[in-house]
Design an enzyme around this catalytic site. Structure first.
Site: not given
Ligand code: CAA
Length: 258
Positions: A65, A109, A112, A132
């Site tokens: 998400a 998400g 999911e 999460e």
């Molecule tokens: N939401 C918003 N933006 C996201 C994102 C997310 N879940 N995941 C990645 N992005 C964005 C980053 O912010 C970045 O944007 P900017 O260039 O503007 O900073 C861009 O995508 C590229 O990401 P990274 O620079 O972080 O890329 P990476 O290759 O270094 O890492 C990754 C990749 C390991 C997937 C890392 O991006 C990450 O950990 N993302 C978050 C994963 C996460 O926590 N997901 C759970 C979200 S909460 C949820 O999903 C709740 C639910 O159940 C409904």
């Protein structure tokens, strides 16, 4: 219909939906999930489409998400809007089969969403996770329930409590995905599987989907009864006569969805 966060193509009775927010690794925001719900509804009622493939990019199916969209929301915002529930319900209402084709990250998400599809195939680069916990929340669109049903309590607890990622080999070993293929073959393979399903009777395909999904919602006894009644009901169709007749006549069946 033009979408800003999706690319939708239809070819040979199969629809391919690509999640398309490359700058955010296909993070699921309200716009994307709203468009996805709308696109799936339209494809479900489009007679030219018999099976749907949902995919992302090589790097990410979806990285979760959208954290930027959620970060400042309050409990009132989330509970009041029942955040992502209407979109989730819309995906689950689709009667045609949806295959998730996952390359790269399917996190939070994203994992999911893949699990809401009917089955998942993935490439060797896939990484599944429910991270999460690292954000101070838990899964919110079915992860604690669905992942547990896919891989069992121990692995599900491990994934949700540590936030670690599961690679493609582990995902296949654990029953989360049905097949693993090389990255370049992911979409062609998913489309080939979808085309195979598209050749079957649409009535039987819907019956399979209803019956297998019922196994998640009910007791074994009730599920077996539900399956048996659907099995009996299919004897009222022309496609049952065609399918069994074609076998006996040693020819390919020509199903007409009747
Ligand atoms: N939401 C918003 N933006 C996201 C994102 C997310 N879940 N995941 C990645 N992005 C964005 C980053 O912010 C970045 O944007 P900017 O260039 O503007 O900073 C861009 O995508 C590229 O990401 P990274 O620079 O972080 O890329 P990476 O290759 O270094 O890492 C990754 C990749 C390991 C997937 C890392 O991006 C990450 O950990 N993302 C978050 C994963 C996460 O926590 N997901 C759970 C979200 S909460 C949820 O999903 C709740 C639910 O159940 C409904």
């Amino acid at each position: 219909m033009a979408y800003q966060t999706l690319i939708v193509e239809i070819e040979d009775s199969v629809a391919l939906i690509r999640l398309n927010r490359p700058d955010a690794l296909n993070a699921l925001n309200s716009q994307l999930l709203g468009e996805l719900a709308e696109a799936l509804k339209a494809l479900d009622s489009n007679d030219k489409v018999r099976c749907i493939v949902l995919t992302g990019s090589d790097k990410a199916f979806a990285a979760g998400a959208d954290i930027k969209e959620m970060a400042d929301k309050s409990f009132v915002d989330m509970f009041g809007s029942d955040y992502f529930a209407p979109e989730g319900e819309a995906i689950l209402r689709v009667r045609k089969p949806i295959i998730a084709a996952v390359s790269g990250y399917a996190l939070g998400g994203g994992c999911e969403l893949a699990m809401m599809c009917d089955f998942i195939i993935c490439s060797e680069t896939a990484k599944f996770g429910q991270p999460e916990i690292n954000l101070g929340v838990i899964a919110g669109i079915g992860g604690t329930q669905r992942l547990t049903r896919f891989v069992g309590k121990s692995k599900s607890m491990d994934m949700h409590l540590t936030g670690r990622f599961m690679d493609a080999a582990e995902a296949e070993r654990s029953g989360l995905v049905s097949r693993v293929v090389p990255p370049a073959k992911l979409v062609p393979e998913a489309l080939a599987i979808a085309k195979k399903i598209a050749e079957k009777s649409a009535l039987t395909v819907m019956a399979v989907k209803e019956a297998v999904n019922r196994s998640y919602e009910t007791t074994l006894r009730e599920g077996v009864l539900f399956e048996r009644r659907l099995f009996h009901a299919l004897f009222a169709t022309e496609d049952q006569k065609e399918g069994m007749g074609a076998f006996l006549e040693k020819r390919q069946p020509q199903f007409r969805d009747r």
